[in-house]
Design an enzyme around this catalytic site. Structure first.
Site, PDB file in Angstrom:
ATOM      1  N   SER A 121      -5.422 -15.910   4.832  1.00 15.20           N
ATOM      2  CA  SER A 121      -5.526 -14.774   3.929  1.00 15.20           C
ATOM      3  C   SER A 121      -6.096 -15.192   2.581  1.00 15.20           C
ATOM      4  O   SER A 121      -6.935 -14.495   2.000  1.00 15.20           O
ATOM      5  CB  SER A 121      -4.153 -14.120   3.757  1.00 15.20           C
ATOM      6  OG  SER A 121      -4.250 -12.925   3.031  1.00 15.20           O
ATOM      7  N   LEU A 124      -7.676  -3.056  -4.514  1.00 16.22           N
ATOM      8  CA  LEU A 124      -7.930  -1.723  -3.964  1.00 16.22           C
ATOM      9  C   LEU A 124      -6.619  -0.974  -3.703  1.00 16.22           C
ATOM     10  O   LEU A 124      -6.422   0.139  -4.177  1.00 16.22           O
ATOM     11  CB  LEU A 124      -8.734  -1.822  -2.666  1.00 16.22           C
ATOM     12  CG  LEU A 124      -9.032  -0.496  -1.955  1.00 16.22           C
ATOM     13  CD1 LEU A 124      -9.899   0.409  -2.819  1.00 16.22           C
ATOM     14  CD2 LEU A 124      -9.691  -0.741  -0.595  1.00 16.22           C
ATOM     15  N   THR A 172      -3.363 -10.464  -2.796  1.00 18.98           N
ATOM     16  CA  THR A 172      -3.364 -11.894  -2.507  1.00 18.98           C
ATOM     17  C   THR A 172      -4.181 -12.627  -3.570  1.00 18.98           C
ATOM     18  O   THR A 172      -5.262 -12.186  -3.954  1.00 18.98           O
ATOM     19  CB  THR A 172      -3.954 -12.154  -1.115  1.00 18.98           C
ATOM     20  OG1 THR A 172      -3.138 -11.511  -0.137  1.00 18.98           O
ATOM     21  CG2 THR A 172      -4.011 -13.644  -0.812  1.00 18.98           C
ATOM     22  N   LEU A 189     -13.742  -4.613   3.284  1.00 19.12           N
ATOM     23  CA  LEU A 189     -12.605  -4.689   4.199  1.00 19.12           C
ATOM     24  C   LEU A 189     -13.069  -5.020   5.613  1.00 19.12           C
ATOM     25  O   LEU A 189     -12.365  -5.699   6.363  1.00 19.12           O
ATOM     26  CB  LEU A 189     -11.831  -3.376   4.194  1.00 19.12           C
ATOM     27  CG  LEU A 189     -11.087  -3.009   2.906  1.00 19.12           C
ATOM     28  CD1 LEU A 189     -10.336  -1.693   3.099  1.00 19.12           C
ATOM     29  CD2 LEU A 189     -10.129  -4.107   2.493  1.00 19.12           C
ATOM     30  N   ALA A 220     -13.271  -8.685   5.928  1.00 17.68           N
ATOM     31  CA  ALA A 220     -11.943  -9.292   6.058  1.00 17.68           C
ATOM     32  C   ALA A 220     -11.360  -9.052   7.445  1.00 17.68           C
ATOM     33  O   ALA A 220     -10.704  -9.931   8.019  1.00 17.68           O
ATOM     34  CB  ALA A 220     -11.017  -8.743   4.982  1.00 17.68           C
ATOM     35  N   ARG A 242      12.900 -28.504  27.858  1.00 18.40           N
ATOM     36  CA  ARG A 242      14.219 -27.864  27.794  1.00 18.40           C
ATOM     37  C   ARG A 242      14.778 -27.710  29.209  1.00 18.40           C
ATOM     38  O   ARG A 242      14.171 -27.039  30.057  1.00 18.40           O
ATOM     39  CB  ARG A 242      14.084 -26.485  27.139  1.00 18.40           C
ATOM     40  CG  ARG A 242      15.351 -25.629  27.144  1.00 18.40           C
ATOM     41  CD  ARG A 242      16.453 -26.221  26.314  1.00 18.40           C
ATOM     42  NE  ARG A 242      17.528 -25.255  26.116  1.00 18.40           N
ATOM     43  CZ  ARG A 242      18.671 -25.531  25.519  1.00 18.40           C
ATOM     44  NH1 ARG A 242      18.897 -26.756  25.060  1.00 18.40           N
ATOM     45  NH2 ARG A 242      19.591 -24.583  25.368  1.00 18.40           N
ATOM     46  N   GLY A 253      14.428 -19.383  22.946  1.00 15.83           N
ATOM     47  CA  GLY A 253      15.803 -18.955  22.730  1.00 15.83           C
ATOM     48  C   GLY A 253      16.177 -19.009  21.259  1.00 15.83           C
ATOM     49  O   GLY A 253      15.384 -18.671  20.377  1.00 15.83           O
ATOM     50  N   GLU A 295      -5.364  -4.523   5.990  1.00 11.89           N
ATOM     51  CA  GLU A 295      -6.754  -4.287   6.425  1.00 11.89           C
ATOM     52  C   GLU A 295      -6.824  -3.225   7.521  1.00 11.89           C
ATOM     53  O   GLU A 295      -7.648  -3.302   8.435  1.00 11.89           O
ATOM     54  CB  GLU A 295      -7.427  -5.584   6.912  1.00 11.89           C
ATOM     55  CG  GLU A 295      -7.207  -6.801   6.047  1.00 11.89           C
ATOM     56  CD  GLU A 295      -7.753  -6.661   4.636  1.00 11.89           C
ATOM     57  OE1 GLU A 295      -8.266  -5.595   4.288  1.00 11.89           O
ATOM     58  OE2 GLU A 295      -7.642  -7.631   3.870  1.00 11.89           O
ATOM     59  N   GLY A 296      -5.958  -2.234   7.426  1.00 15.52           N
ATOM     60  CA  GLY A 296      -5.948  -1.128   8.380  1.00 15.52           C
ATOM     61  C   GLY A 296      -4.769  -1.214   9.321  1.00 15.52           C
ATOM     62  O   GLY A 296      -4.634  -2.172  10.078  1.00 15.52           O
TER      63      GLY A 296
END
Length: 401
Positions: free
Chosen positions: A108, A148, A181, A256, A259, A285, A356, A380-381
């Site tokens: 970002s 914006l 940001t 935008l 981005a 595991r 888990g 961004e939407g």
């Protein structure tokens, strides 16, 4: 990269990287760009990001990191001229993948610098503005942000309340922007505001009287990046601060789009890391006398995650080629953003179930990626916005209002 069935059965996670040999679709230059960024991320960032996520990213560390990103060549790497590398869209996308494999907040930061702030200046700035700002921004010496979104204006930027009025030859700006940001570390803010001539963009240098950028506290997502407000209280700017090539919402919305393209590729990195972690964990595991990777239900989860990652990768590559040929349409980009973020988030959620209770621990990256992607799903939407963009393209009917 080809993996034998025997190595897959032994829990070798190399198949996670490129199960369908999609690297064969990339050029040598694209592979080299990816490996350069991947090497930097593994060496410099992988071990420090969990601490930044837990405690927040210090401003000085952010500034130092952006200088390193500048030297690496990822700031505005898809832009042409003015000190920018001018690489292809796919190379930029692959860089975003590697950054987001470490943390969405890092991708970002780079995206806001290059795809929003620098892109706005490159597309709509005067020659003097481009010469003044872009070379230093590409080097990471000057940091930018993009103003914006507002407290009451997110998905509907046309309802923004920030205003810019003429006072003789100057402009005076008033308003508040949120979710910015890089805001508090930015040297230059690209701010969008209403004027008598429609929405216009302005370059607001840090330190301009009336501009403040307080940190936004209490984030439970994107903690390894800096998020701020921008408060403009009678900020006076000269006429030369206006971006001359942008008029109306088409200006900021086109940024935008840049981005969003980075997001389409970036989230693949988060999904890849979650899947790799799950495959590794399932191989070691032990429950009921054998590794959980040997149980059918666990294998089904891993296979579903792999399918989503590979399909999303193919979509990203296709959109990248369309972009490079100048044929990428906004509604196609909406397909990529909607599908790939949703797929990556589902991969991370499923990986958490494989781990888990360990899935919520900082020792593993899964919960961090999952929390970050909740933000990426919105910015961004939103899901709703991209759904309606695609729906309008399908039906010819505007369902936004």
């Amino acid at each position: 990269m080809k993996t034998s069935p025997a190595s897959q059965q032994s829990g070798d996670t190399s198949a996670v990287n490129d199960y369908l040999d999609l690297d064969s679709l990339l050029s040598r230059d694209e592979l080299d760009a990816r490996e350069l960024v991947r090497g930097f991320c593994d060496k410099r960032l992988r071990d420090v990001v969990p601490n930044w996520f837990e405690h927040g990213l210090p401003e000085q560390d952010a500034r130092d990191l952006m200088l390193e990103f500048g030297k690496l060549g990822v700031l505005g790497m898809h832009l042409e001229g003015y000190g920018c590398p001018g690489l292809g869209a796919v190379s930029y996308g692959l860089a975003c993948t590697e950054l987001e494999a470490i943390d969405s907040g890092l991708r970002s930061m780079v995206s806001v610098q290059g795809s929003l702030a620098m892109s706005a200046i490159r597309k709509f700035g005067s020659e003097e503005q481009k010469q003044t700002w872009l070379p230093r921004m590409a080097a990471g010496e000057v940091l930018g942000c993009f103003g914006l979104t507002e407290p009451d204006s997110g998905s509907d930027p046309g309802s923004m309340r920030a205003v810019a009025r003429r006072d003789r030859s100057d402009w005076v700006l008033n308003g508040t922007k949120m979710w910015i940001t890089n805001g508090s570390i930015a040297d230059i803010a690209v701010v969008w505001a209403r004027t008598d001539d429609g929405v216009r963009g302005f370059l607001v240098p840090a330190g301009t009287p009336g501009l403040t950028a307080p940190h936004m506290r209490g984030k439970l997502s994107m903690r390894a990046s800096i998020t701020s407000e921008l408060i403009l209280d009678n900020v006076r700017l000269p006429a030369s601060a206006q971006l001359p090539g942008a008029r109306g919402l088409r200006g900021p919305l086109s940024c935008l789009g840049e981005a969003r393209f980075g997001i389409v590729f970036g989230v693949l990195g988060a999904a890849r890391e979650a899947l790799r972690t799950a495959v590794d964990y399932a191989a070691t595991r032990t429950q009921f006398g054998k590794p959980i990777g040997g149980f059918q239900l666990t294998q089904q989860k891993l296979v579903e995650m792999l399918l989503e990652l590979q399909k999303a990768t193919l979509l990203a590559l296709h959109l990248g080629r369309l972009k490079e040929s100048g044929r990428l349409r906004p509604e196609q980009l909406s397909v990529g953003k909607l599908n790939n973020v949703r797929a990556a988030l589902e991969v991370c959620r499923t990986a958490r179930t494989v781990l888990g209770a360990n899935g919520i621990m900082q020792e593993y990256p899964v919960m961090r990626h999952m929390a970050n992607l909740e933000s990426v799903l919105t910015y961004e939407g939103t899901v709703e916005v991209h759904t309606l963009v695609i729906g309008q393209a399908l039906t010819g009917q505007n369902a936004f209002r």
